[in-house]
Every structure is written in structure tokens, then in C-alpha cells.
Write an enzyme that holds these catalytic residues in place. Structure first.
Site, PDB file in Angstrom:
ATOM      1  CD  GLU A   1       4.843  -5.790   1.759  1.00 33.20           C
ATOM      2  OE1 GLU A   1       5.522  -6.796   1.620  1.00 33.20           O
ATOM      3  OE2 GLU A   1       3.863  -5.245   1.325  1.00 33.20           O
TER       4      GLU A   1
ATOM      5  CE  LYS B   1      -3.767   1.409   1.257  1.00 31.80           C
ATOM      6  NZ  LYS B   1      -3.381   2.158  -0.085  1.00 31.80           N
TER       7      LYS B   1
ATOM      8  NE  ARG C   1      -1.128  -4.401  -6.401  1.00 30.22           N
ATOM      9  CZ  ARG C   1      -2.390  -5.245  -5.537  1.00 30.22           C
ATOM     10  NH1 ARG C   1      -3.079  -4.367  -5.209  1.00 30.22           N
ATOM     11  NH2 ARG C   1      -2.198  -6.364  -5.187  1.00 30.22           N
TER      12      ARG C   1
ATOM     13  NE  ARG D   1      -6.476  -0.890  -7.794  1.00 32.69           N
ATOM     14  CZ  ARG D   1      -6.306  -0.357  -6.481  1.00 32.69           C
ATOM     15  NH1 ARG D   1      -6.215  -1.042  -5.250  1.00 32.69           N
ATOM     16  NH2 ARG D   1      -6.058   1.005  -6.238  1.00 32.69           N
TER      17      ARG D   1
ATOM     18  CD  GLU E   1       0.620   1.489  -5.037  1.00 36.65           C
ATOM     19  OE1 GLU E   1      -0.216   2.132  -4.711  1.00 36.65           O
ATOM     20  OE2 GLU E   1       0.422   0.078  -5.152  1.00 36.65           O
TER      21      GLU E   1
ATOM     22  CG  PHE F   1       3.703  -5.101  -2.756  1.00 33.77           C
ATOM     23  CD1 PHE F   1       2.867  -6.274  -3.249  1.00 33.77           C
ATOM     24  CD2 PHE F   1       3.539  -4.028  -3.194  1.00 33.77           C
ATOM     25  CE1 PHE F   1       1.873  -6.027  -3.699  1.00 33.77           C
ATOM     26  CE2 PHE F   1       2.424  -3.636  -3.790  1.00 33.77           C
ATOM     27  CZ  PHE F   1       1.779  -4.581  -4.057  1.00 33.77           C
TER      28      PHE F   1
ATOM     29  NE  ARG G   1     -12.112  -5.334  -0.958  1.00 32.61           N
ATOM     30  CZ  ARG G   1     -11.448  -3.897  -1.489  1.00 32.61           C
ATOM     31  NH1 ARG G   1     -10.399  -3.519  -0.659  1.00 32.61           N
ATOM     32  NH2 ARG G   1     -11.387  -3.489  -2.776  1.00 32.61           N
TER      33      ARG G   1
ATOM     34  CE  LYS H   1      -7.734  -1.118   2.017  1.00 33.48           C
ATOM     35  NZ  LYS H   1      -8.703  -0.564   1.129  1.00 33.48           N
TER      36      LYS H   1
END
Length: 590
Positions: free
Chosen positions: A254, A256, A261, A276, A306, A347, A424, A430
Site C-alpha cells: 500500500e 505509505k 494517522r 495515533r 491517513e 486502509f 509493532r 515499511k
């Protein structure tokens, strides 16, 4: 419950820098706390009255707090000001002022009433909610009332709390550890409490459930509309080849986006928007609220996306700095909408019409998202492809850069690709541009200290001490001194920016071999770029990981001009990420 118990615990916590000892003191405190007030004790220990997403702040301006101390003790504000210069902390001033009052006032200690947690919390609530004409005098009166009842040590922490400067060095994860030990001592409970916190980030609520209903009560806590979920985060890798290998040869990729966010909660009659960091942004983005309501085809839903600024003349995506102009506004919101319009790129979907979707694989969630959202000019889907072809992915990456994005986010499409709230992991990775040109990628670092300026910078800071975050150790490890990239205006502003974060000694969660001239609470995050990452005998980031006795340092760091107010310090670049970036540089050199 006596407030003195809390105050004495805080004093013990302040006397140590060891996380295990802090945890032990909290466990003892929770054991001594009745179940009816455990939520209040948790909030007070966090230095707040409610969870962050409710947006109710307790902070009382220093001058008003001083007037409250004067009203309670009779000591003039000028004298208090001199004491503040001496102690550097208004809480310590309050402690000494109450001591002096007790030495000069004739009263019976036997008839003295004990100050309770309930009374402290009640007055704090009234202070936080006081508005309109006469509200300042009311706040002063409420604080003075508490100080009149307080013992010296209690006064110290009452003033620190009401001023928004409790600063015990305790992270939420430490409180989670203490709750798990106090109420269960089982691995099952620790992992359950953390997962519950990730989908319902209200430690006071969780603690009360745990105290009253045990582990079954915590299991009953579900995703709830209007209560934000901690965002899922991405790891990083330096090459598309490594990303595909990590994801089994095929993945979704996707765009970035370089935006903000946003977690959107849509109900029948109300919409909530959260950042976020779980801040409530609803009133700042009424255009996004209306756009999301228009695009959603279901009854209730929670979405991840986003918000990206767009050029109203060309339709081009603009950088993050533009949308940041929308943050924190209370006035002229309509003008801000006109000057800085945004598009919400969705997303993920987390919840739909009463069903928790976090345990469904990503491809399933994406299909559901596309089914219930009708794209508009202001709400779109994140642009993506699903591919195993390096050439196709690289071409898509170049297109993302051309379109104004930072790069790509690769997402696992396997059965394991659930939505891991607050985590995470390598389910999302990323891939940003210029990973292969030395340190072409920026990092987000936390300001933990500063060095006095010399020459032209006399009177401000000559450099800031920057740190990366180590989640395994729950600490901030130094990686560079940052003195380049600031404008004259920014340099002049730095002392004011960090004034309220100044502390006398190094913060308990900071690991530094360097002695800074000033120490700060690790809160402010800056975006930094450098020439390369090198081994360092001075800095503590990744100490002993690459080579015994050395850490990692960023050479020739420069501030990009971007204040990462959208990131908490725990969301800064991690030690692990810097290790991977360093290893990638070594590969290129070889």
C-alpha cells in the site's frame, strides 16, 4: 483511602531509577487500595483524571497554583517565587510552605482529619471542569482547600499533579506489570491485560474490572465504539527482496502516505476521530466527520486511515507539515478547512456492526472495507497492489514517490495477518525511499536533554541530546547531539518549548553516559536525518549489540524542521530499527 498512602508511595518511587523496584512499590500500593477507588489511584498515578481520549486535562497554570498555596498558607507570592528559584519545583515549595504553616500555627494534630483519595480526586475533577466567570477563583479555592487538609508530603504531590508535572518516570507498561502481579501473578493474566489495554486503553477501568471481577471481568472487555484502539504499527526492512522473503514470497503493498494517522469511529448518531496518540480530533476535522458519515454504508464501524492534505488547485498530495496546521485549532476551523483540505485514505476496518474484526486476516478485512465504504472525493481507499514480482513492486514504489508518498507499507496476506492493536510486528513492514543511500531515511528521535549554548547561541541551547526507544528495556538510549537544521527562530524558541519538561536529574527511563547541562522528561519527538550511522564508544543506543563496549551514533545529524507532535516517545524510532539500518549500510560498503 488515605491520600498519604499514595504520596508516600510516590516518594519511594522517586527514590529509585530501577524499574523492578518501581513495580514492587506499585504492587504494594495496589494491594493497599480498596477496589472502589483503584481506578482513581491508577489515574492519579498516571498524573491524570481520565484516560487520554476523553481530552480532559487537569493542568493548572503555575501562577494560579502559587495563589492557591498563598491562600492556604498565608505566605506571599513573592516569597513563594524566591522559594521556587531555590527548589526549582512548585511541589517542593508547597511541601515547605505547609511545614512552615504547621510550625507557626497552633492546632491539635489529634483532631486533624486525614485527607482521602476520594476528596483529592473530587476537588481535582472540579478544578478540571471549572469554566466561565469566576472559574479561576474557584480553582484557587479548591486547591487551597486540599492544601489546608494536607500534610507536607501530600501537598508536594497535590501541587505537582494539579500542575501536570507529577513525573514519576512510570510508563503504562509498568502499571500493567504491577496490576498483573497484584491480582494474579500469571503469564496468562499479563498477556490478557496488555491485549485488553490495546483495545480499551483505560487503565483505571481495567484495574477496577480486575479488582472486582478478576480475570473473567477483564476477558469481558471488548472493543467499544467511541473508545479508541491502540494503532497497529509497522516494522521496517531495507530491501524489497528481504520484505518478500519475510512475507513468504507475496504480499500486499500500500502507499505509505505522508499524513496524519486517523482512527474513525462511526455510530448511528455520532462520529469520533482519534489520532495515533488517542487524542480526540473530532472538533478539529468536521469535514472528515461529514465525509466519513457520507461514505460509510453500515450502522457502526471503526476504521484506520491517513488524513492527507491536498492542493485544492492541482489535487496533488502535500506533505505532513500542511495538515499539521489543522491541529489544536479552536477557532477559524472553517477557514482552516478551506486553506488545508484533506482526503482520508482508509486502509483497514477494525469493527463492524457489533463484530470485532481484529482476528480476521488482512485480505478479509480489506474486502469488508471495500464493501461498506463508497469512495468519494474526500474518502478513498489506500492505493495498493498484491504482488510477488519485484519489478512490479519497484515500479509501484516509484509511482508512490512520484505521487507524493513516503514509500510503501507491505502487509502480510497469510492466515496470521490479524490486526495486532498496539503491536509493532513484521505483519506490516515499511519500505521508504533512499534506504540504500547511506542514511537516506529519516528517524524520529526523542529529546532527553540539552547542552548550554555558546557564542551566538548563548542564552539558548547549543544542542539537544537525542535518543531512540528500546521497547524491550522500556528506556531511551542516546544516539546523537543535535545542533544543526534549526532556524534562528526555532533556536530562540527552544528554552520555552522545554521549560515545562525540565527536571533536575536524568529521567529514570533515560540511559545516557553523557552528562547534559539540562535534563528533560522524554516527551518531544523530532524528525532527524544524518550522513550515516556509526559505532560509538559514547552513546548507549544498542550498546554491546554490534561490538562490545560500543553503541550506535548518528553522524552529522540535522533537524528536518518536522516536530513529530503526532508521535508519543514510545513510537519513536527503536534501537532495533537503528541496528537494522546500520547493518544495511555495512552490506552496501562490503
Amino acid at each position: 483511602m488515605e491520600y498519604k498512602i499514595i504520596a508516600e508511595t510516590y516518594s519511594k518511587i522517586e527514590s529509585t531509577t530501577k524499574r523492578l523496584e518501581m513495580t514492587d512499590y506499585l504492587v504494594e500500593l495496589f494491594h493497599n487500595t480498596p477496589e472502589d477507588v483503584i481506578d482513581k489511584v491508577i489515574y492519579l498515578t498516571q498524573g491524570k483524571l481520565y484516560p487520554d481520549y476523553m481530552g480532559i486535562e487537569l493542568g493548572l497554570a503555575e501562577k494560579l497554583a502559587m495563589r492557591g498555596i498563598t491562600k492556604a498558607t498565608g505566605i506571599k507570592e513573592k516569597t513563594l517565587g524566591e522559594m521556587l528559584k531555590k527548589y526549582g519545583d512548585l511541589g517542593s515549595v508547597a511541601e515547605e510552605a505547609i511545614k512552615k504553616k504547621r510550625q507557626t500555627t497552633l492546632f491539635s494534630f489529634e483532631e486533624e482529619k486525614n485527607l482521602t483519595v476520594e476528596k483529592v480526586y473530587e476537588n481535582f475533577e472540579k478544578i478540571a471542569k471549572a469554566e466561565g466567570p469566576g472559574s479561576q477563583d474557584r480553582k484557587i479555592q479548591l486547591l487551597a482547600e486540599l492544601l489546608n487538609l494536607a500534610k507536607p508530603i501530600e501537598a508536594k504531590y497535590i501541587v505537582r499533579t494539579v500542575e501536570g508535572k507529577l513525573r514519576l518516570g512510570i510508563a503504562d507498561m509498568t502499571i500493567l506489570d504491577a496490576l498483573s502481579i497484584a491480582y494474579g501473578r500469571t503469564k496468562e493474566l499479563r498477556s490478557l491485560v496488555e491485549r485488553t489495554y490495546n483495545i480499551h486503553p483505560d487503565l483505571g477501568y481495567i484495574a477496577k474490572k480486575l479488582a472486582k471481577e478478576g480475570i473473567d471481568g477483564v476477558k469481558d472487555i471488548k472493543i467499544e465504539l467511541g473508545i479508541p484502539i491502540r494503532a497497529m504499527l509497522a516494522e521496517r526492512l531495507p530491501s524489497l527482496e528481504e520484505i518478500l522473503a519475510k512475507m513468504g514470497g507475496k504480499a500486499a503493498f500500500e502507499y505509505k502516505y505522508d499524513g496524519m494517522r486517523i482512527q474513525g469511529h462511526v455510530g448511528k448518531d455520532k462520529v469520533w476521530l482519534y489520532s495515533r496518540r488517542l487524542e480526540n480530533l473530532t472538533s478539529q476535522f468536521p469535514d472528515v466527520v461529514e465525509a466519513l458519515k457520507e461514505a460509510f454504508q453500515g450502522k457502526e464501524g471503526i476504521f484506520d486511515g491517513e488524513a492527507v492534505p491536498v492542493d485544492i488547485h492541482t489535487g496533488e498530495l502535500l506533505p505532513f507539515q500542511v495538515v499539521s496546521h489543522r491541529r489544536g485549532r479552536k477557532y477559524e476551523i472553517e477557514k482552516a478547512i478551506e486553506d488545508y483540505p484533506v482526503v482520508l485514505f482508509l486502509f483497514d476496518i477494525i469493527y463492524l456492526d457489533g463484530e470485532d474484526l481484529t482476528s480476521k486476516p488482512y485480505p478479509e478485512r480489506r474486502k469488508i472495507l471495500e464493501r461498506v465504504i463508497n469512495p468519494t472525493e474526500r474518502v478513498k481507499f489506500a492505493h495498493r497492489i498484491v504482488s510477488s514480482d519485484i519489478g512490479e513492486i519497484r515500479e509501484f514504489f516509484n509511482k508512490a514517490i512520484e505521487d507524493g508518498c513516503e514509500g510503501l507499507v507491505a502487509k502480510s496476506i497469510g492466515k496470521e495477518s490479524i490486526y495486532r492493536a498496539g503491536a509493532r510486528e513484521f505483519l506490516w513492514i515499511k519500505y521508504k525511499r533512499d534506504y540504500k543511500v547511506e542514511m537516506g531515511d529519516t528517524v524520529d528521535l526523542v529529546v532527553v536533554g540539552a547542552f548550554a549554548g555558546k557564542g551566538k547561541r548563548k542564552g539558548t541551547y547549543g544542542a539537544l541530546l537525542m535518543a531512540a526507544y528500546n521497547p524491550e528495556k522500556d528506556r531511551f538510549e542516546t544516539v546523537c547531539k543535535l545542533g544543526s537544521g534549526f532556524t534562528d527562530e526555532q533556536l530562540a524558541y527552544l528554552p520555552r518549548k522545554f521549560e515545562d519538561l525540565k527536571i533536575e536529574n536524568k529521567h529514570p527511563r533515560v540511559w545516557s553516559e553523557m552528562e547534559a547541562d539540562y535534563w528533560f522528561v522524554p516527551k518531544v519527538v523530532l524528525e532527524v536525518i544524518g550522513a550515516e550511522i556509526t559505532l560509538s564508544p559514547t552513546h548507549t543506543c544498542a550498546r554491546d549489540v554490534i561490538e562490545k563496549g560500543t553503541g550506535l551514533a548518528i553522524r552529522f545529524p540535522r533537524f528536518t524542521g518536522r516536530w513529530r507532535d503526532d508521535k508519543s516517545p514510545e513510537e519513536a524510532t527503536t534501537t532495533k530499527e537503528l541496528i537494522e539500518m546500520y547493518k544495511n549500510q555495512i552490506k552496501k560498503i562490503r
